[in-house]
Write an enzyme that holds these catalytic residues in place. Structure first.
Site, PDB file in Angstrom:
ATOM      1  N   CYS A  98      25.928  60.416   9.077  1.00 48.72           N
ATOM      2  CA  CYS A  98      25.873  60.541  10.545  1.00 48.72           C
ATOM      3  C   CYS A  98      26.728  61.738  10.973  1.00 48.72           C
ATOM      4  CB  CYS A  98      26.374  59.254  11.200  1.00 48.72           C
ATOM      5  SG  CYS A  98      28.154  59.034  11.128  1.00 48.72           S
TER       6      CYS A  98
ATOM      7  N   CYS B 265      32.277  54.129   8.510  1.00 50.18           N
ATOM      8  CA  CYS B 265      31.163  54.516   7.642  1.00 50.18           C
ATOM      9  C   CYS B 265      31.623  54.660   6.194  1.00 50.18           C
ATOM     10  CB  CYS B 265      30.586  55.852   8.091  1.00 50.18           C
ATOM     11  SG  CYS B 265      29.669  55.773   9.629  1.00 50.18           S
TER      12      CYS B 265
ATOM     13  N   ASN C 291      30.563  51.081   3.941  1.00 47.72           N
ATOM     14  CA  ASN C 291      30.765  50.869   5.379  1.00 47.72           C
ATOM     15  C   ASN C 291      31.423  49.504   5.591  1.00 47.72           C
ATOM     16  OD1 ASN C 291      28.231  49.813   4.553  1.00 47.72           O
ATOM     17  ND2 ASN C 291      27.413  49.876   6.623  1.00 47.72           N
TER      18      ASN C 291
ATOM     19  N   GLU D 257      31.039  57.090   4.027  1.00 43.25           N
ATOM     20  CA  GLU D 257      31.535  58.428   3.666  1.00 43.25           C
ATOM     21  C   GLU D 257      32.995  58.567   4.078  1.00 43.25           C
ATOM     22  OE1 GLU D 257      28.844  57.568   5.287  1.00 43.25           O
ATOM     23  OE2 GLU D 257      27.237  59.053   5.108  1.00 43.25           O
TER      24      GLU D 257
ATOM     25  N   CYS E  40      30.448  61.486  10.254  1.00 42.03           N
ATOM     26  CA  CYS E  40      30.778  61.639   8.826  1.00 42.03           C
ATOM     27  C   CYS E  40      30.683  63.092   8.395  1.00 42.03           C
ATOM     28  CB  CYS E  40      29.841  60.784   7.983  1.00 42.03           C
ATOM     29  SG  CYS E  40      30.260  59.043   8.101  1.00 42.03           S
TER      30      CYS E  40
HETATM   31  N1  THU Z   1      26.703  54.211   8.331  1.00 43.98           N
HETATM   32  C1  THU Z   1      27.402  54.751   7.293  1.00 43.98           C
HETATM   33  O1  THU Z   1      28.143  54.067   6.588  1.00 43.98           O
HETATM   34  N2  THU Z   1      27.259  56.073   7.055  1.00 43.98           N
HETATM   35  C2  THU Z   1      26.481  56.894   7.794  1.00 43.98           C
HETATM   36  O2  THU Z   1      26.526  58.103   7.616  1.00 43.98           O
HETATM   37  C3  THU Z   1      25.545  56.339   8.769  1.00 43.98           C
HETATM   38  C4  THU Z   1      25.846  54.957   9.205  1.00 43.98           C
HETATM   39  C5  THU Z   1      26.875  52.782   8.610  1.00 43.98           C
HETATM   40  C6  THU Z   1      27.602  52.493   9.895  1.00 43.98           C
HETATM   41  C7  THU Z   1      27.134  51.102  10.211  1.00 43.98           C
HETATM   42  O3  THU Z   1      27.949  50.191   9.497  1.00 43.98           O
HETATM   43  C8  THU Z   1      25.737  51.055   9.636  1.00 43.98           C
HETATM   44  O4  THU Z   1      25.630  52.150   8.741  1.00 43.98           O
HETATM   45  C9  THU Z   1      24.653  51.158  10.683  1.00 43.98           C
HETATM   46  O5  THU Z   1      24.833  52.252  11.511  1.00 43.98           O
END
Ligand code: THU
Length: 138
Positions: free
Chosen positions: A88, A55, A44, A57, A91
């Site tokens: 999330c 994110c 991320n 992914e 993603c």
């Molecule tokens: N985040 C991800 O990288 N992947 C996900 O599927 C969920 C959330 C990151 C986004 C942000 O930088 C941090 O986690 C908090 O939400």
């Protein structure tokens, strides 16, 4: 469920250390394996303008597409703590552009517990390109 290959765990751990998450403090790493078997990693990457954050992914998927590949065969996600975080909603949608519903998605926590599922379980009834090709489209 077979144990996650050591090579994948090590790659995720290395990536996790590269996460740029100064605002949330929540580091995430992802690895996608393409149909050819190559592994693409991402983390991320947050931004002071919060909505521009990306994110893990999505970072990994962008790496795969940028390398000229178009099909995801397997996904791993790692976050810290003792509970695995799942991708999330955004993603799940981005992964579904390049992954079939039966593609395994492995959610790992750096401290141990794992959750093994599939993209179809995470995103049933996904919106996809078929909706854009239907008869009557203007
Ligand atoms: N985040 C991800 O990288 N992947 C996900 O599927 C969920 C959330 C990151 C986004 C942000 O930088 C941090 O986690 C908090 O939400």
């Amino acid at each position: 469920m077979p144990k996650t290959p050591k090579k994948i765990v090590e790659k995720l751990q290395q990536l996790l250390a590269h996460s740029y998450s100064p605002y949330s403090g929540f580091a995430v790493a992802a690895v996608v394996k393409s149909r050819s078997g190559r592994l693409y990693g991402g983390v991320n990457v947050e931004n002071a303008a919060y909505p521009l954050s990306r994110c893990a992914e999505q970072s990994a998927t962008l790496q795969m597409v940028s390398a000229g590949e178009r099909e995801i065969a397997e996904v791993w996600v790692m976050s810290r703590g003792n509970q695995p975080a799942t991708p999330c909603g955004g993603c799940r949608q981005v992964l579904s552009e390049f992954a079939q519903p039966n593609v395994p998605v492995h959610c790992l926590s750096a401290d141990g517990p794992e959750l093994h599922t599939t993209l179809g379980e995470l995103l049933p009834h996904a919106f996809n390109r078929q909706y854009l090709d239907r008869p009557g489209k203007k």
